[in-house]
Design an enzyme around this catalytic site. Structure first.
Site, PDB file in Angstrom:
ATOM      1  NE  ARG A 295      -3.787  -2.221   0.027  1.00 41.14           N
ATOM      2  CZ  ARG A 295      -3.492  -3.392  -0.546  1.00 41.14           C
ATOM      3  NH1 ARG A 295      -2.345  -3.534  -1.194  1.00 41.14           N
ATOM      4  NH2 ARG A 295      -4.318  -4.397  -0.475  1.00 41.14           N
TER       5      ARG A 295
ATOM      6  CB  SER B 296      -9.651  -0.974   3.837  1.00 41.00           C
ATOM      7  OG  SER B 296     -10.256  -2.137   3.325  1.00 41.00           O
TER       8      SER B 296
ATOM      9  CD  GLU C  59      -5.781   1.590   2.070  1.00 44.17           C
ATOM     10  OE1 GLU C  59      -5.957   1.415   0.854  1.00 44.17           O
ATOM     11  OE2 GLU C  59      -5.922   0.689   2.912  1.00 44.17           O
TER      12      GLU C  59
END
Length: 359
Positions: free
Chosen positions: A179, A257, A351
């Protein structure tokens, strides 16, 4: 490999879309106050010129794509927001024995996946249903159901705001990790213009590594399935978790998320309860599902009493039930993060990009 230079195209100044415009309508969380100025850039030249002119004037700048991975403060953004609305998708024969799909940053990501499946090109089928634009995929190194976009990226073209020129980054220069990427690690420096994806001509998918997806397809883990079947199975799994945008379902009014899965040192992972799910993350590290930590810390599906709550379908998504403020979502995220830290000593990392607020 080193990055190469490309001269930017001739600029054409974009017209402002307006002043003091609320950003809530441009984000999937449906929150965010006004931007002082909003510019829609529908060509690469307009995008570069909009960014360059803001930098030269010392104007605060926020570059916005699909708005699916951002939480904007209720006060909004006291500067210019450039909306990336570039378009174009082209199948290119690179002479290397495989095709590349060259995509403008503003293209809808799921439409890119649809084209790949229709063209019988494997490599991104498990990334179906992810909201946002193609330009965001290398920044986050978007991944789902056992695939990461970094496995298909051939090169990324981006405008470098520090050097004030267009640069091309081969995959080896992109700094991809879980990520993350060099584009995320140097926030604000690069504006992605175009991405090329190297895809495998095939009617069958890459080996399905994700057990949940394999079960949904009725195959063994590691086996392959027809590309359309994989796409449909992924969409069904995402929809069941509220991860496919639906204007009529507040469970999908989220940024996906909200926290990344923690990657822990072996000793830290060993301190978790024996029943904690975990899997190898390379270099001896261990990845643990953030959703499991959240649930075990006492935050179940639907947790919350106000207009900002955890999804009733997936504890990893913070949702706006209608009328929530950015401050409400930030407070809920803070509560969840602090609760997991108190229970397990693990710090969850958000995130989405936080604009004008912090946890």
């Amino acid at each position: 490999m080193t990055s190469s230079d490309l001269a930017p195209p001739a600029a054409a100044g974009p017209a402002p879309a307006g002043q003091d415009l609320p950003l809530a309508a441009l984000t999937t969380l449906r929150v965010g106050g006004p931007a002082r100025r909003l510019v829609r850039a529908s060509s690469e030249a307009e995008l570069i010129e909009a960014v360059r002119s803001c930098d030269e004037a010392g104007e605060p700048l926020l570059v916005l794509g699909g708005g699916s991975n951002v939480l904007v403060a209720d006060a909004g953004f006291a500067g210019t927001v450039v909306l990336v609305a570039t378009s174009g998708t082209e199948l290119v024969d690179c002479g290397c024995g495989y095709p590349t799909l060259r995509v403008a940053a503003g293209e809808d990501w799921d439409a890119v996946v649809v084209r790949a499946v229709e063209e019988s090109l494997a490599g991104i089928e498990c990334l179906s249903g992810i909201p946002g634009t193609a330009g965001a995929t290398p920044v986050q190194n978007v991944g789902a159901y056992g695939q990461e976009v970094s496995s298909t990226v051939e090169r990324v073209r981006a405008y470098d705001r520090v050097e004030r020129r267009v640069r091309t980054f081969p995959v080896g220069d992109c700094g991809f990790g879980y990520r993350t990427s060099r584009f995320k690690q140097e926030p604000g420096r690069y504006v992605v213009l175009e991405v090329e994806y190297a895809l495998r001509p095939a009617s069958m998918s890459d080996p399905v590594r994700y057990a949940e997806l394999a079960r949904a397809l009725g195959i063994e883990t590691g086996a392959r399935a027809p590309l359309p079947a994989v796409r449909e199975a992924v969409l069904a799994l995402r929809a069941a978790k509220g991860m496919v945008l639906d204007a009529d379902d507040p469970d999908t009014w989220s940024a996906g998320s909200f926290f990344t899965n923690p990657v822990l040192a072996p000793d830290d992972a060993a301190a978790l309860p024996a029943e904690a799910p975990r899997w190898p993350a390379g270099d001896g590290l261990v990845k643990v599902p953030a959703a499991w930590l959240i649930e075990q810390a006492g935050f179940g599906k639907g947790y919350g009493t106000g207009l900002a709550r955890l999804s009733t379908k997936h504890t990893l998504a913070l949702t706006n039930r209608g009328g929530a403020a950015a401050a409400d979502l930030a407070a809920l995220a803070r509560e969840v993060r602090d609760g997991v830290r108190a229970r397990f000593g693990i710090e969850l990392v958000p995130e989405p990009v936080l604009v004008g607020l912090s946890l």
